[in-house]
Motif scaffolding. Structure first.
Motif, mmCIF file in Angstrom:
data_model
loop_
_atom_site.group_PDB
_atom_site.id
_atom_site.type_symbol
_atom_site.label_atom_id
_atom_site.label_comp_id
_atom_site.label_asym_id
_atom_site.label_seq_id
_atom_site.Cartn_x
_atom_site.Cartn_y
_atom_site.Cartn_z
ATOM 1 N N ASP A 87 0.792 -1.198 0.025
ATOM 2 C CA ASP A 87 -0.038 0.081 0.118
ATOM 3 C C ASP A 87 0.735 1.218 -0.007
ATOM 4 O O ASP A 87 0.651 2.319 -0.556
ATOM 5 C CB ASP A 87 -0.763 -0.146 1.402
ATOM 6 N N GLY A 88 2.053 1.128 0.947
ATOM 7 C CA GLY A 88 2.966 2.506 1.025
ATOM 8 C C GLY A 88 3.452 2.459 -0.333
ATOM 9 O O GLY A 88 3.806 3.822 -0.861
ATOM 10 N N VAL A 89 3.972 1.416 -1.071
ATOM 11 C CA VAL A 89 4.657 1.703 -2.386
ATOM 12 C C VAL A 89 3.660 2.301 -3.329
ATOM 13 O O VAL A 89 4.008 3.139 -4.158
ATOM 14 C CB VAL A 89 5.403 0.357 -2.790
ATOM 15 N N GLU A 91 1.008 3.855 -3.025
ATOM 16 C CA GLU A 91 0.482 5.242 -2.820
ATOM 17 C C GLU A 91 1.407 5.886 -3.633
ATOM 18 O O GLU A 91 1.253 7.198 -3.917
ATOM 19 C CB GLU A 91 0.324 5.439 -1.335
ATOM 20 N N HIS A 92 2.740 5.881 -3.373
ATOM 21 C CA HIS A 92 3.844 6.930 -3.726
ATOM 22 C C HIS A 92 4.144 6.738 -5.128
ATOM 23 O O HIS A 92 4.284 7.944 -6.020
ATOM 24 C CB HIS A 92 5.206 6.585 -2.991
ATOM 25 N N HIS A 305 3.453 0.568 6.176
ATOM 26 C CA HIS A 305 3.097 1.459 5.293
ATOM 27 C C HIS A 305 4.209 2.430 4.948
ATOM 28 O O HIS A 305 4.742 2.795 3.909
ATOM 29 C CB HIS A 305 1.891 2.466 5.641
ATOM 30 N N ARG A 306 4.804 2.879 6.166
ATOM 31 C CA ARG A 306 5.919 3.849 6.193
ATOM 32 C C ARG A 306 6.803 3.180 5.556
ATOM 33 O O ARG A 306 8.037 3.753 4.796
ATOM 34 C CB ARG A 306 6.097 4.277 7.475
ATOM 35 N N THR A 309 6.587 3.352 1.796
ATOM 36 C CA THR A 309 6.826 4.600 1.124
ATOM 37 C C THR A 309 8.434 4.975 1.019
ATOM 38 O O THR A 309 8.745 5.497 0.376
ATOM 39 C CB THR A 309 5.909 5.825 1.699
ATOM 40 N N THR A 310 8.926 4.505 2.200
ATOM 41 C CA THR A 310 10.244 4.896 2.293
ATOM 42 C C THR A 310 11.304 4.237 1.251
ATOM 43 O O THR A 310 12.032 4.725 0.565
ATOM 44 C CB THR A 310 10.992 4.438 3.844
ATOM 45 N N ILE A 312 10.056 2.828 -1.713
ATOM 46 C CA ILE A 312 10.263 3.637 -3.063
ATOM 47 C C ILE A 312 10.316 4.830 -3.253
ATOM 48 O O ILE A 312 11.153 5.052 -4.433
ATOM 49 C CB ILE A 312 8.359 3.400 -3.649
ATOM 50 N N ARG A 313 10.623 5.777 -2.136
ATOM 51 C CA ARG A 313 11.215 6.872 -2.324
ATOM 52 C C ARG A 313 12.640 6.801 -2.698
ATOM 53 O O ARG A 313 13.426 7.425 -3.557
ATOM 54 C CB ARG A 313 11.107 7.824 -1.133
#
Lengths: 345, 345
Positions: A87-89, A91-92, A305-306, A309-310, A312-313
């Motif tokens: 989900d985190g990936v 979303e980004h 989730h975090r 996102t971390t 994929i960034r």
């Protein structure tokens, strides 16, 4: 009677060239914005491209540059913790050109080698590997071939980025919670691990280490009790059966992952034991099911989730700058106290 | 100080040509087993291929033929029913050259179009689409462009194969079970659906139809009560809240999917109601969690694993023979009675 479906053929550069009445080399030049094309040539080719609906395929683009394809390797699609990471990936990536493809069912060195090779072979622009069990040399080779971020492995490699939670500290937080409730006989169910390198790098091994260390620092060294099964519901079920058969069973079971804790709850229900009345249970991960009221599992939130996102960034950053130094991100876990832990009888 | 990782460059046909001291055209001819190459040329090229470890990339192969890549589109990675299907697919592919890639999070027409386009663009050899919501014309177009099997959609298209369970019959089996226990006020939670085509083709719509039809045939027409939310845990939670607020609440809730039933159990736990003492609950799918003792959900087994193996067999068959008539496979569901259903008070 059935219709015989006609296969629609993809429009190729040859069709464009024929339609525009020019050579394929000329079409290729126009598409690449190369020098040496007249404005008349450009407009003829572009008109043909529009009229035929031609789009260069990803395969053709891959021979030139980016494929705008990213790969995620999961060990197991059934562990819902990975869905939080995904989900985190996702979303980004929303709104970017990138398309994400996943593979699952990779939980041994051979299938991981096959999958990473398959992703590289398909010219993916970057990879996210979740809790890989491969040897460091293999991960290093993957990381030097394609931009890679590894989640759930405390590696010291310089060839890729890593994102982890502090598993050692997280396990300590859970032991502190249980010891604070008055438990002394706190057992742990770990994922069986014999490879010396993985014993130093895998989250499961660090959680077991954190448990041992915290038990000692709470003066509970004599009560250290670790059962080695696996990070699955079955592993939790069998681990709990072993612990219930001890001459003096534990008053609390700290499972190394939430899926393992679900298996423990399964075994305790079967044995007719109440939770936390007869025995306390806790997990690790904070999967969404842990918050489901009929379960209400006490656990450690590692922020899936975090983590996603971390990762994929970092990956997009590394695709832009493949030579930059490796990043090591370690996120802080937090305990989440719900209904499966209470004071011992 | 960090090391600067050197990116390992893939060996290309240009490297092979240089190493062999021949033209790239000559290398290409040898690799394609084309006519017009001397035996001396072949041995020089093959020696260079071996010495450099050259392997033609999937991207290059894609321009010529198969990519040995299959795509699976999932609506939601969190619904564990899909893991059963994937297990069946993966088991059948084991030992073949094929690599399976998945995408998830496709639950609307726009993202499905993007994902199917991305899979075609990457020259995948075949697609499995699970419970797609796209318009028939789109699915038809996909099926005519690339061999496709659609799971969970009762389509009449001739452009692709379909695999479904008999959702209409399955819902009837569950109503029969509940009516047999003595329930009359049996409510149903369905997935909201307004599109007229999808109302005729989607499993969720057929389950709601099967419920209605079975209620009528059991003489319970006046007790038909359908709440429209969504096939998620949240959908089940909110559906149950609505039903509990009725002046006369139902004595049994038949949720259209197991994940929905989990949400119902969540709401009933919150309301302090016992299951099945105060109210019976059943689902549909038989996800592995349904057999988890603390839940022990009564449900309908639609055989996810068998759906998966059936779909992949059809797909490989269709890749070999893209023009063959469309296959329509409908599997028989079976009720699984566990602990969440009992006689009404």
């Amino acid at each position: 009677m059935h219709h015989q479906p006609a296969t629609v053929r993809r429009v190729t550069i040859v069709d464009v060239a024929r339609h525009a009445g020019v050579s394929t080399t000329a079409v290729s030049k126009v598409l690449r914005n190369a020098y040496g094309t007249s404005s008349q040539m450009r407009s003829r080719v572009n008109a043909a491209v529009d009229e035929l609906g031609y789009r260069p395929s990803a395969a053709a683009r891959a021979l030139r540059g980016r494929t705008w394809t990213l790969g995620v390797m999961l060990p197991d699609v059934r562990n819902p913790f990975f869905a939080d990471i995904l989900d985190g990936v996702a979303e980004h990536l929303d709104g970017t050109e990138y398309q994400l493809f996943m593979t699952s069912g990779c939980d041994d060195v051979t299938s991981e080698a096959r999958v990473t090779e398959a992703m590289i072979d398909r010219s993916m622009d970057g990879l996210i590997l979740i809790a890989p069990v491969s040897r460091p040399a293999h991960l290093e080779r993957v990381g030097r071939t394609v931009p890679t971020v590894v989640i759930g492995r405390h590696s010291r490699s310089t060839g890729f980025d890593t994102v982890n939670d502090d598993d050692f500290a997280g396990a300590g937080l859970m032991v502190a919670h249980l010891a604070g409730l008055g438990h002394r006989r706190i057992a742990h169910i770990e994922h069986r691990e014999t490879d010396p390198v993985r014993l130093a790098e895998m989250p499961n091994a660090l959680r077991a280490d954190g448990y041992r260390h915290a038990m000692l620092s709470h003066g509970l060294g004599e009560h250290i009790d670790i059962v080695s099964t696996g990070y699955t519901r079955d592993g939790g079920y069998h681990g709990a059966r072993i612990l219930l058969d001890r001459p003096v069973p534990p008053t609390a079971i700290f499972a190394g992952a939430d899926v393992v804790a679900l298996g423990v709850l399964d075994a305790l229900t079967e044995a007719g034991l109440s939770v936390p009345g007869d025995i306390s249970v806790s997990g690790y991960d904070d999967i969404t099911l842990a918050g489901f009221r009929p379960i209400s599992l006490t656990t450690v939130d590692q922020g899936g989730h975090r983590i996603g996102t971390t990762a994929i960034r970092l990956l997009l950053d590394r695709i832009t700058d493949p030579g930059r130094p490796a990043a090591r991100v370690k996120l802080a876990p937090t305990p989440v106290v719900r209904a499966t832990t209470g004071p011992p009888r």
